[in-house]
Design a protein around this motif. Structure first.
Motif, PDB file in Angstrom:
ATOM      1  N   SER A   1      55.432  14.520  44.804  1.00 23.79           N
ATOM      2  CA  SER A   1      54.548  15.299  43.932  1.00 23.79           C
ATOM      3  C   SER A   1      54.613  16.794  44.269  1.00 23.79           C
ATOM      4  CB  SER A   1      53.120  14.790  44.100  1.00 23.79           C
ATOM      5  OG  SER A   1      52.252  15.516  43.299  1.00 23.79           O
ATOM      6  N   PRO A   2      54.777  17.669  43.294  1.00 25.88           N
ATOM      7  CA  PRO A   2      54.817  17.444  41.851  1.00 25.88           C
ATOM      8  C   PRO A   2      56.234  17.232  41.292  1.00 25.88           C
ATOM      9  CG  PRO A   2      54.722  19.794  42.275  1.00 25.88           C
ATOM     10  CD  PRO A   2      54.780  19.120  43.620  1.00 25.88           C
ATOM     11  N   PHE A   3      57.193  16.893  42.158  1.00 26.85           N
ATOM     12  CA  PHE A   3      58.574  16.748  41.694  1.00 26.85           C
ATOM     13  C   PHE A   3      59.066  15.304  41.758  1.00 26.85           C
ATOM     14  CE2 PHE A   3      58.207  21.006  43.571  1.00 26.85           C
ATOM     15  CZ  PHE A   3      58.551  21.784  42.472  1.00 26.85           C
TER      16      PHE A   3
ATOM     17  N   GLU B   1      62.551  13.638  42.655  1.00 27.07           N
ATOM     18  CA  GLU B   1      63.828  14.023  43.252  1.00 27.07           C
ATOM     19  C   GLU B   1      64.869  12.952  42.940  1.00 27.07           C
ATOM     20  OE1 GLU B   1      63.497  16.005  47.323  1.00 27.07           O
ATOM     21  OE2 GLU B   1      61.799  14.645  47.289  1.00 27.07           O
TER      22      GLU B   1
ATOM     23  N   ASN C   1      78.388  14.820  42.205  1.00 32.59           N
ATOM     24  CA  ASN C   1      77.374  14.296  43.116  1.00 32.59           C
ATOM     25  C   ASN C   1      76.545  15.421  43.684  1.00 32.59           C
ATOM     26  OD1 ASN C   1      78.511  14.995  45.821  1.00 32.59           O
ATOM     27  ND2 ASN C   1      80.204  13.753  45.017  1.00 32.59           N
ATOM     28  N   GLY C   2      75.323  15.068  44.011  1.00 35.06           N
ATOM     29  CA  GLY C   2      74.429  16.098  44.518  1.00 35.06           C
ATOM     30  C   GLY C   2      72.979  15.693  44.419  1.00 35.06           C
ATOM     31  N   TYR C   3      72.147  16.690  44.132  1.00 33.99           N
ATOM     32  CA  TYR C   3      70.701  16.522  44.232  1.00 33.99           C
ATOM     33  C   TYR C   3      70.026  17.255  43.073  1.00 33.99           C
ATOM     34  CZ  TYR C   3      66.024  17.701  45.923  1.00 33.99           C
ATOM     35  OH  TYR C   3      64.675  17.878  46.034  1.00 33.99           O
TER      36      TYR C   3
ATOM     37  N   ALA D   1      65.889  18.229  41.499  1.00 41.97           N
ATOM     38  CA  ALA D   1      64.423  18.101  41.520  1.00 41.97           C
ATOM     39  C   ALA D   1      63.915  18.415  40.117  1.00 41.97           C
ATOM     40  CB  ALA D   1      63.821  19.063  42.530  1.00 41.97           C
TER      41      ALA D   1
ATOM     42  N   THR E   1      64.300  21.874  38.101  1.00 41.78           N
ATOM     43  CA  THR E   1      63.900  23.113  38.767  1.00 41.78           C
ATOM     44  C   THR E   1      64.901  23.490  39.850  1.00 41.78           C
ATOM     45  OG1 THR E   1      62.494  21.779  40.187  1.00 41.78           O
ATOM     46  CG2 THR E   1      61.425  22.861  38.357  1.00 41.78           C
ATOM     47  N   LYS E   2      65.665  22.507  40.298  1.00 41.58           N
ATOM     48  CA  LYS E   2      66.693  22.792  41.310  1.00 41.58           C
ATOM     49  C   LYS E   2      67.765  21.717  41.200  1.00 41.58           C
ATOM     50  CE  LYS E   2      67.166  23.095  46.336  1.00 41.58           C
ATOM     51  NZ  LYS E   2      66.442  23.003  47.619  1.00 41.58           N
TER      52      LYS E   2
ATOM     53  N   ILE F   1      71.673  20.728  42.728  1.00 40.74           N
ATOM     54  CA  ILE F   1      72.852  20.990  43.548  1.00 40.74           C
ATOM     55  C   ILE F   1      73.939  20.054  43.032  1.00 40.74           C
ATOM     56  CG2 ILE F   1      73.850  20.779  45.860  1.00 40.74           C
ATOM     57  CD1 ILE F   1      70.993  21.500  46.923  1.00 40.74           C
TER      58      ILE F   1
ATOM     59  N   HIS G   1      77.982  20.494  45.952  1.00 38.52           N
ATOM     60  CA  HIS G   1      77.728  21.498  46.992  1.00 38.52           C
ATOM     61  C   HIS G   1      77.355  22.871  46.454  1.00 38.52           C
ATOM     62  CE1 HIS G   1      77.617  22.297  51.229  1.00 38.52           C
ATOM     63  NE2 HIS G   1      78.177  21.131  51.495  1.00 38.52           N
ATOM     64  N   PHE G   2      77.208  23.026  45.149  1.00 41.79           N
ATOM     65  CA  PHE G   2      76.832  24.332  44.597  1.00 41.79           C
ATOM     66  C   PHE G   2      75.459  24.261  43.935  1.00 41.79           C
ATOM     67  CE2 PHE G   2      81.386  24.896  44.976  1.00 41.79           C
ATOM     68  CZ  PHE G   2      81.448  26.174  45.517  1.00 41.79           C
ATOM     69  N   LEU G   3      74.657  25.252  44.245  1.00 37.20           N
ATOM     70  CA  LEU G   3      73.345  25.354  43.607  1.00 37.20           C
ATOM     71  C   LEU G   3      73.567  25.900  42.199  1.00 37.20           C
ATOM     72  CD1 LEU G   3      70.281  25.105  44.312  1.00 37.20           C
ATOM     73  CD2 LEU G   3      70.346  27.517  44.884  1.00 37.20           C
TER      74      LEU G   3
ATOM     75  N   THR H   1      51.769  12.894  35.537  1.00 35.09           N
ATOM     76  CA  THR H   1      51.688  13.455  36.891  1.00 35.09           C
ATOM     77  C   THR H   1      52.576  12.610  37.801  1.00 35.09           C
ATOM     78  OG1 THR H   1      49.739  12.134  37.415  1.00 35.09           O
ATOM     79  CG2 THR H   1      49.336  14.395  36.718  1.00 35.09           C
TER      80      THR H   1
END
Lengths: 225, 159
Positions: free
Chosen positions: A124-126, A128, A155-157, A159, A174-175, A177, A180-182, A215
């Protein structure tokens, strides 16, 4: 209309039996609270149905709570649940990380995508997500947008935050990756504006409601009207 | 004799070094200023690209697989956000258990990790339930220049 019930537990059982015909394998709980000053009037009617598979979604828990509902007892006798009016009602839908992962798998299958691996965690509040998706499994337009960042696989991440309006669910990254690059904000904005809303949360029969709040809680993505 | 030879040798070595330096100087002097500037700009450009790539690569490491930081809020906004989160957790508790929690502590750990603290009063928020309704309030609304500051059955009152 709100008469003809001998006691609340009998009414609870009657409603439960009607719903059991629609959801025979699902745990169902019905709770009736009678107005203490008028025993023929219902103060609240709460219905909880668990583990519902509806379209691409596996809804962990669905609860609907009616305040001062007027029940159609004639319909109830004919094994139909009709609530012609109520002062207010609240519909609640809970989706666990497993349910969200299942949704992604089902959606991928429905689009003919293979080897899509996504793992979801609620913070919370994301929401992932860690992901591993073959490049060939995303659309050509997305491939072009991401061409600077992609190799054989993605592959990556990521949020996300979520919004829901009239049952239509939107995700806002909001984010992210990627390999390996943001990813820059412009790329995130492109996906946000071009892929939202991405899904309609199905309504649970025989109820009708519009989900407008979401929420992120510890164990569930919690949607309500 | 030997000393003379040595002196001669060292003098000629010095001359060779001097000539080399001179020719190097001449080489650099011979490069036009504009070329020097362009070369400098190109080197700086590549260094900047390398630094950006390095930073970007670092940002994408698995250590950075964490959600973005939530911005700090002013006390009043924080209190409103806390009440909203608590209200949502209480509603979720009701939806799952068909009864309201008797105390906010019952929300931990299934609905929230830990109970927030009223940022002005530095105490837990106040909570009351009467079976089919609930109210969550700041400790003292006057600390927020309000007469009322609470969530009741999912609705905020702040005035």
């Amino acid at each position: 209309m709100n008469s003809n019930f001998q006691n609340s537990s009998q009414l609870e059982l009657q409603i439960q039996n009607v719903l059991k015909r629609i959801y025979p394998k699902n745990p169902i709980t019905v709770k009736v609270v009678v107005n203490p000053s008028n025993p023929n009037e219902l103060k609240t009617l709460s219905i909880k149905i668990e583990n519902i598979r509806e379209g691409l979604f596996s809804i962990d828990i669905f609860t609907i709570i009616f305040q001062n509902p007027k029940l159609d007892f004639n319909a109830l006798k004919k094994n139909t649940l009709k609530i012609p009016s109520a002062n207010s009602f609240k519909a609640n839908v809970f989706l666990s990380p497993d349910a969200l992962e299942n949704y992604i798998q089902s959606k991928s299958k429905s689009l003919g995508r293979k080897n899509v691996n996504v793992s979801i965690k609620l913070s919370s509040p994301f929401v992932e997500a860690t992901y591993d998706v073959p490049t060939s499994q995303i659309g050509k337009e997305s491939q072009n947008i991401l061409s600077k960042f992609i190799t054989k696989s993605l592959n990556g991440y990521a949020a996300f935050t979520f919004k829901v309006k009239n049952n239509a669910l939107s995700a806002y990254s909001t984010k992210v990756i990627l390999n390996h690059f943001l990813l820059p904000e412009q790329v995130l904005k492109y996906f946000t504006s071009n892929h939202n809303p991405f899904e309609e949360v199905p309504q649970i029969y025989p109820f009708s409601y519009r989900l407008n709040n979401v929420t992120v809680q510890k164990n569930y993505l919690y949607l309500s009207n | 004799m030997n000393e003379d030879n040595l002196n001669n040798d060292s003098t000629s070595e010095l001359e060779v070094i001097d000539k080399k330096e001179q020719s190097q100087k001449n080489f650099f002097q011979r490069i036009p200023l504009a070329v020097k500037i362009i070369a400098g700009v190109i080197i700086v450009f590549f260094i900047a690209i390398a630094v950006l790539l390095f930073i970007s690569y670092q940002q994408g490491s698995t250590d950075n697989y964490v959600p973005p930081e939530v911005e700090e809020m002013a006390d009043q906004d924080q209190a409103e956000d806390d009440l909203n989160q608590l209200s949502s957790a209480v509603e979720a508790y009701y939806a799952q258990n068909l009864t309201y929690p008797s105390r906010l502590e019952e929300l931990v750990p299934d609905f929230i990790d830990k109970l927030p603290i009223d940022p002005k009063a530095k105490k837990s928020y106040l909570y009351e339930t009467e079976g089919d309704s609930y109210i969550i309030s700041v400790v003292d609304p006057k600390l927020y220049n309000c007469e009322y500051f609470y969530y009741e059955n999912g609705f905020l009152t702040k005035e």
